[in-house]
Design a protein around this motif. Structure first.
Motif, short mmCIF file in Angstrom:
data_model
loop_
_atom_site.label_atom_id
_atom_site.label_comp_id
_atom_site.label_asym_id
_atom_site.label_seq_id
_atom_site.Cartn_x
_atom_site.Cartn_y
_atom_site.Cartn_z
N ASP A 48 0.84 -1.17 -0.11
CA ASP A 48 0.09 0.08 -0.05
C ASP A 48 1.07 1.19 0.00
OD1 ASP A 48 -1.90 1.91 0.36
OD2 ASP A 48 -2.65 1.18 2.13
N GLU A 49 0.82 2.04 -0.92
CA GLU A 49 1.91 2.90 -1.22
C GLU A 49 1.03 4.27 -2.06
OE1 GLU A 49 6.19 4.01 -3.30
OE2 GLU A 49 4.85 2.06 -3.85
N ARG A 50 1.63 5.50 -1.51
CA ARG A 50 1.16 6.92 -2.27
C ARG A 50 2.25 7.38 -2.93
NH1 ARG A 50 -1.83 4.38 -0.38
NH2 ARG A 50 -3.56 4.78 1.16
N LEU A 51 1.94 7.87 -4.13
CA LEU A 51 2.73 8.19 -5.33
C LEU A 51 2.34 9.57 -5.96
CD1 LEU A 51 3.18 4.89 -7.17
CD2 LEU A 51 4.93 6.03 -5.75
N CYS A 52 3.40 10.37 -6.39
CA CYS A 52 3.00 11.54 -7.20
C CYS A 52 2.19 12.56 -6.36
CB CYS A 52 2.18 11.09 -8.45
SG CYS A 52 2.31 12.38 -9.59
N TYR A 53 3.00 13.42 -5.90
CA TYR A 53 2.34 14.69 -5.02
C TYR A 53 2.21 15.69 -6.00
CZ TYR A 53 3.50 11.78 -1.35
OH TYR A 53 3.70 10.81 -0.26
N HIS A 54 1.18 15.69 -6.94
CA HIS A 54 1.00 16.52 -7.91
C HIS A 54 -0.48 16.79 -8.22
CE1 HIS A 54 0.90 18.10 -12.22
NE2 HIS A 54 2.42 17.97 -12.34
N THR A 68 -0.89 11.73 1.45
CA THR A 68 -1.49 12.93 0.84
C THR A 68 -0.99 12.62 -0.72
OG1 THR A 68 -0.10 14.56 1.15
CG2 THR A 68 -2.05 14.41 2.50
N GLY A 69 -0.27 11.63 -1.28
CA GLY A 69 0.05 11.55 -2.61
C GLY A 69 -1.04 11.48 -3.62
N ALA A 70 -1.23 12.08 -4.87
CA ALA A 70 -2.31 11.93 -5.58
C ALA A 70 -2.77 10.68 -6.04
CB ALA A 70 -1.90 12.96 -6.76
N VAL A 71 -1.96 9.61 -5.86
CA VAL A 71 -2.45 8.32 -6.53
C VAL A 71 -1.81 7.35 -5.32
CG1 VAL A 71 -1.64 6.59 -8.12
CG2 VAL A 71 -2.25 9.01 -8.87
N TYR A 72 -2.67 6.28 -5.17
CA TYR A 72 -2.74 4.89 -4.49
C TYR A 72 -2.55 4.06 -5.27
CZ TYR A 72 -7.39 3.91 -5.38
OH TYR A 72 -8.49 3.23 -6.03
N LEU A 73 -1.25 3.19 -4.96
CA LEU A 73 -1.01 1.73 -5.44
C LEU A 73 -1.14 0.85 -4.37
CD1 LEU A 73 0.21 0.24 -7.78
CD2 LEU A 73 2.36 0.66 -6.68
N LEU A 74 -2.06 -0.17 -4.71
CA LEU A 74 -2.36 -1.29 -4.00
C LEU A 74 -1.99 -2.71 -4.81
CD1 LEU A 74 -6.03 -0.45 -2.70
CD2 LEU A 74 -3.82 0.02 -1.72
N VAL A 75 -1.31 -3.54 -4.06
CA VAL A 75 -0.93 -4.81 -4.46
C VAL A 75 -1.53 -5.87 -3.30
CG1 VAL A 75 0.81 -6.57 -5.06
CG2 VAL A 75 1.02 -4.10 -5.62
N ALA A 76 -2.44 -6.68 -4.13
CA ALA A 76 -3.20 -7.63 -3.19
C ALA A 76 -3.28 -9.24 -3.70
CB ALA A 76 -4.48 -7.18 -2.96
N ARG A 77 -3.25 -10.07 -2.76
CA ARG A 77 -3.28 -11.48 -3.31
C ARG A 77 -4.57 -12.22 -3.06
NH1 ARG A 77 1.71 -15.72 -2.47
NH2 ARG A 77 1.49 -16.89 -4.40
#
Length: 239
Positions: free
Chosen positions: A166-172, A195-204
């Protein structure tokens, strides 16, 4: 499904190329750890993504527009059940009226132990400003729905998935006239990482094993035994 709700390329989003680069860097750790035979890329943005480091060799895309490996609707994938080892979907849930239905359909085609990769717009970020400005309200992605990452995690939990990243990316802000200075974005990344503009989730996908119950037989006790009662079985004191 309205075509104007969907982004057809990363370049349609200000800062989109940098966002794709950041996502590719984050997923570089996971690609060698995903094994199997088939990787499904849902949507044109997922198809236009560098997944060459993925251990899964057969990679194909599905979306309704021309250019897909298979043309089809996201809620009715032309794929048989339990046949896909990994699914990637980037900035797709925001453009759908029933995102949970898409997740259920993805769950249908994924094998047990398969990976699901989701990226989306985080409403708790500067990217939400576009929904407040008339200039951007009818543009992609602000004309769609933004879902909190916690809500997406809840959907995955209901479907029986284990979240492994679970990660936040791109502060734009993704708006050319609202682009924050680099120093401010670096400060935001350091002090407000959520508060990153995009979240990235990897689930199994996990499935509980069906363990057969042993045939338990009641132990017979010789002699007279009192019958069980439905009410109170203690002693009553008579007046």
């Amino acid at each position: 499904m309205s075509p104007d709700l969907h982004g057809s390329s990363w370049g349609a989003l200000p800062g989109g190329q940098q966002l794709r680069h950041d996502l590719e860097l984050s997923l570089a750790y996971w690609w060698p750890r995903i094994f199997g035979y088939h990787l499904l890329q849902l949507g044109p943005l997922s198809a236009d993504f560098d997944s060459s480091k993925c251990a899964v060799k057969h990679q194909f895309s599905i979306y309704p527009e021309c250019g897909a490996s298979l043309r089809g609707e996201y809620c009715q994938l032309p794929v048989k059940s339990a046949s896909i080892d990994a699914v990637a979907m980037h900035l797709l849930l925001e453009s759908e009226q029933d995102p949970y239905r898409i997740l259920r359909e993805v769950d249908r085609v994924l094998v047990s132990g398969g990976y699901l990769i989701i990226s989306g717009i985080n409403p708790f970020s500067s990217a939400y400003l576009g929904k407040l400005l008339p200039k951007y309200q009818q543009r992609w992605p602000w004309n769609g729905n933004f879902f909190m990452p916690a809500r997406v995690r809840d959907w995955l939990g209901l479907l029986g998935y284990q979240l492994v990243h679970d990660e936040r990316l791109c502060y734009h802000a993704f708006m050319s006239d609202w682009d924050f200075p680099l120093l401010l974005r670096q400060w935001q990344h350091h002090w407000l990482p959520g508060t990153g503009a995009v979240y990235l989730l990897v689930a199994r996908k996990l499935e509980a094993p069906l363990t057969p119950l042993t045939n338990r037989q009641r132990k017979r006790v010789s002699g007279w035994q009192p019958a069980a009662t439905a009410g109170y079985s203690g002693r009553m004191k008579r007046e």
